[in-house]
Design a protein around this motif. Structure first.
Motif, PDB file in Angstrom:
ATOM      1  N   ALA A  32      45.929  35.147  40.482  1.00 27.11           N
ATOM      2  CA  ALA A  32      45.090  34.770  39.337  1.00 27.11           C
ATOM      3  C   ALA A  32      43.720  34.249  39.774  1.00 27.11           C
ATOM      4  O   ALA A  32      42.777  34.255  38.978  1.00 27.11           O
ATOM      5  CB  ALA A  32      45.801  33.726  38.481  1.00 27.11           C
ATOM      6  N   ARG A  77      41.891  39.079  37.016  1.00 30.98           N
ATOM      7  CA  ARG A  77      42.256  38.694  35.656  1.00 30.98           C
ATOM      8  C   ARG A  77      42.501  39.966  34.872  1.00 30.98           C
ATOM      9  O   ARG A  77      41.934  41.021  35.168  1.00 30.98           O
ATOM     10  CB  ARG A  77      41.203  37.820  35.005  1.00 30.98           C
ATOM     11  CG  ARG A  77      40.051  38.534  34.401  1.00 30.98           C
ATOM     12  CD  ARG A  77      39.140  37.619  33.575  1.00 30.98           C
ATOM     13  NE  ARG A  77      37.908  38.320  33.313  1.00 30.98           N
ATOM     14  CZ  ARG A  77      37.775  39.262  32.385  1.00 30.98           C
ATOM     15  NH1 ARG A  77      38.784  39.598  31.620  1.00 30.98           N
ATOM     16  NH2 ARG A  77      36.624  39.888  32.222  1.00 30.98           N
ATOM     17  N   GLU A  78      43.363  39.847  33.884  1.00 28.67           N
ATOM     18  CA  GLU A  78      43.644  40.989  33.022  1.00 28.67           C
ATOM     19  C   GLU A  78      42.705  40.919  31.828  1.00 28.67           C
ATOM     20  O   GLU A  78      42.664  39.923  31.112  1.00 28.67           O
ATOM     21  CB  GLU A  78      45.100  40.945  32.555  1.00 28.67           C
ATOM     22  CG  GLU A  78      45.514  42.164  31.773  1.00 28.67           C
ATOM     23  CD  GLU A  78      46.974  42.140  31.354  1.00 28.67           C
ATOM     24  OE1 GLU A  78      47.281  42.702  30.295  1.00 28.67           O
ATOM     25  OE2 GLU A  78      47.797  41.555  32.086  1.00 28.67           O
TER      26      GLU A  78
END
Length: 169
Positions: free
Chosen positions: A84, A88-89
């Motif tokens: 993370a 990032r999505e």
């Protein structure tokens, strides 16, 4: 590789590809065990070097090792690195690199291939629906408690009315 280390690696990554996140149930088969540092470049069978992953990510990673192969960018280790901090999505389900390592990780493993992006979107929708269902169930429980309380209050009021209509205090 013996079944026991494989089972430990599978459990460690919760039956998901440590690279792209796909669950083995979604691909209909167990996944592979990858040597993060390839054996060809001195990698061992130590559990810390093993990563549970799908065949596609394993294929794209190949025998890459940053110390020997261009572009000499370290490939993140899903069991050691906090992904993370590097990825990032996005809202559309694509992985976006936040660091050069994160960008390389997404590119090398082709983490934005259409099928895996669609999988992430579907997981996001499923998670949203699951949360909405849980909230709806909580609301139904609240309403059921309110109905019980209202019934009790109605019965108490009806008893009071009946007592007064019969002239009893």
């Amino acid at each position: 590789m013996a079944d026991e280390p494989r089972a430990q690696v599978r459990e460690r990554f919760r039956a998901r590809c440590a690279y792209c996140g796909v669950h083995e149930d979604a691909v209909g088969a167990t996944l592979t065990v990858d040597h993060h540092r390839p054996r060809a470049h001195g990698g061992t069978d130590d559990l810390e070097n093993l990563v549970y992953c799908c065949a596609r990510c394993n294929e794209h990673k190949g025998a890459y090792w940053h110390e020997l192969d261009p572009p000499h960018v370290r490939l993140l280790h899903p069991g050691r690195d906090e992904l993370a901090q590097h990825l990032r999505e996005s809202d559309d389900g694509r992985f976006v690199g936040l660091t050069s390592e994160g960008d390389f990780f997404a590119q090398r493993l082709r983490l934005n291939r259409p099928q895996i992006v669609a999988y992430r979107r579907a997981r996001r929708v499923e998670a949203k629906l699951t949360a909405e269902l849980a909230a709806s169930r909580r609301r139904v429980e609240e309403l059921e408690r309110a109905v019980v309380d209202l019934r009790a209050a109605l019965e108490s009021t009806a008893d009071e009315i009946e007592r007064r209509s019969k002239g009893r205090p």
